[in-house]
Design a protein around this motif. Structure first.
Motif, PDB file in Angstrom:
ATOM      1  N   GLU A  76      21.165 -40.697 -53.777  1.00  0.00           N
ATOM      2  CA  GLU A  76      22.190 -40.982 -54.795  1.00  0.00           C
ATOM      3  C   GLU A  76      23.200 -42.004 -54.271  1.00  0.00           C
ATOM      4  O   GLU A  76      23.578 -42.928 -54.979  1.00  0.00           O
ATOM      5  CB  GLU A  76      22.943 -39.690 -55.157  1.00  0.00           C
ATOM      6  N   THR A 135      19.735 -36.035 -53.901  1.00  0.00           N
ATOM      7  CA  THR A 135      19.348 -34.979 -54.842  1.00  0.00           C
ATOM      8  C   THR A 135      17.928 -34.526 -54.502  1.00  0.00           C
ATOM      9  O   THR A 135      17.009 -35.348 -54.415  1.00  0.00           O
ATOM     10  CB  THR A 135      19.426 -35.471 -56.295  1.00  0.00           C
ATOM     11  N   SER A 193      22.280 -31.425 -55.420  1.00  0.00           N
ATOM     12  CA  SER A 193      22.757 -32.722 -54.935  1.00  0.00           C
ATOM     13  C   SER A 193      23.698 -32.454 -53.773  1.00  0.00           C
ATOM     14  O   SER A 193      24.735 -31.817 -53.940  1.00  0.00           O
ATOM     15  CB  SER A 193      23.459 -33.475 -56.060  1.00  0.00           C
TER      16      SER A 193
END
Ligand SMILES: Cc1cc2nc3c(=O)[nH]c(=O)nc-3n(C[C@H](O)[C@H](O)[C@H](O)COP(=O)(O)OP(=O)(O)OC[C@H]3O[C@@H](n4cnc5c(N)ncnc54)[C@H](O)[C@@H]3O)c2cc1C
Ligand code: FES
Length: 274
Positions: free
Chosen positions: A17, A23, A69
């Motif tokens: 990310e 994630t 995440s």
């Protein structure tokens, strides 16, 4: 099911990310999993330890996968970052209460995220996208340190196109040479653009405590009530089920009574956390 015994999950895929957030898509190997937006799991890496991580995917997908995440900050999260698709982790939970999705039906929603906190808010945003008719106007405010620290960039166009809604982005600073057409400044600076009706709305906030502190102050001055402001709190977790006391804020256990509290509840706690 024994809440202390982790279930085995296989990492199906990993998305970078930001430079320090990934994630992970996990498939629980023994089937059946359900949760509500805002809940978290205890994720373990064999021989290293366990960390509380919010589920960042939508509940409708939970039979097939869940996503988490993770920001790399230390031992457990660092070990997670070294894993590859096909590797296994332990998962306990889901734990905690979740965002007030039932109370939000028919109301406007203001969603305010900072940094890695956007992971806990994404299931709520996905719920708006999948069940648009449940909610009134929906405004998403999201801030990060720099443009490259924004999570879920590949979804921003979809979030921004929600009918009767908007996505407002801001960053603390823009490094030289980086193109940026949105706002610069702390996330609370975006409040001047908010148009949801304080008389008929809920606010959901997740981010660093200093950001949540100023967000609450700003929202109260705009006419939102303490009972309309929901905040997701992070504390060191161990058991996850309200037994060990590690996660206490005053008289409340973040793992069991939270992690989501209204400001009305939090301000009564002696720690004066926000
Ligand atoms: C309900 C809840 C939901 C969370 N959701 C997420 C999420 O979605 N994504 C994510 O990346 N992280 C999330 N966290 C934070 C995450 O649990 C910690 O970052 C993680 O446990 C750190 O473990 P570690 O072994 O990698 O770091 P450690 O080696 O234990 O510590 C490294 C550094 O991080 C600090 N730290 C450790 N735990 C916490 C914590 N709980 N809060 C603040 N600082 C901490 C330590 O003080 C130290 O400075 C959540 C925490 C809670 C309680
Ligand atoms: S983590 Fe043990 S009581 Fe909350």
């Amino acid at each position: 099911m024994n809440p202390y015994v982790p279930r085995i999950a296989v990492i199906e895929s990993i998305v970078d990310e930001t430079p320090d957030i990934k994630t992970f898509r996990l498939r629980i190997t023994d089937g059946g999993f359900s949760f509500v937006p805002g809940q978290f799991v205890m994720v373990s890496v064999l021989g290293v330890g366990e960390s509380a991580i919010s589920i960042s995917s939508h509940p409708d997908d939970a039979e097939k996968f869940i996503e988490i995440s993770v920001r790399k900050v230390g031992n457990v999260t660092g070990s997670l970052f070294r894993l590859k698709p096909g590797d296994k982790v332990g998962v306990r939970g889901p734990f905690g209460n979740g965002w007030p999705v039932d109370k939000a039906v028919g109301k406007d929603l203001l969603i305010v995220g900072g940094g890695c906190g956007q992971g806990a808010l994404r299931p709520l945003i996905l719920d708006v996208l999948r069940h648009r008719d449940r909610y009134g106007r929906v405004e998403i405010l999201y801030g990060a340190r720099t443009p490259q620290d924004l999570m879920f960039k590949y979804e921003h166009d979809v979030w921004a196109s929600v009918p009767q809604g908007c996505l407002l982005l801001t960053v603390d600073r823009v490094p030289p040479g980086v193109e940026w057409k949105h706002n610069v400044g702390v996330v609370t600076r975006l409040f001047e653009h908010v148009t949801v009706d304080p008389a008929n709305s809920l606010v959901c906030i997740c981010g660093p405590e200093i950001m949540m502190h100023f967000a609450v102050k700003g929202l109260l001055s705009m006419g939102f009530k303490e009972s309309q402001i929901y905040l997701s709190m992070e504390r060191r977790m161990k058991c996850g089920v309200g037994k060990c006391g590690h996660c206490q804020i005053g008289g409340k256990y973040v793992c069991k009574d939270g992690p989501i509290f209204t400001y009305e509840e939090l301000k009564l706690e002696p720690d004066k956390i926000l």
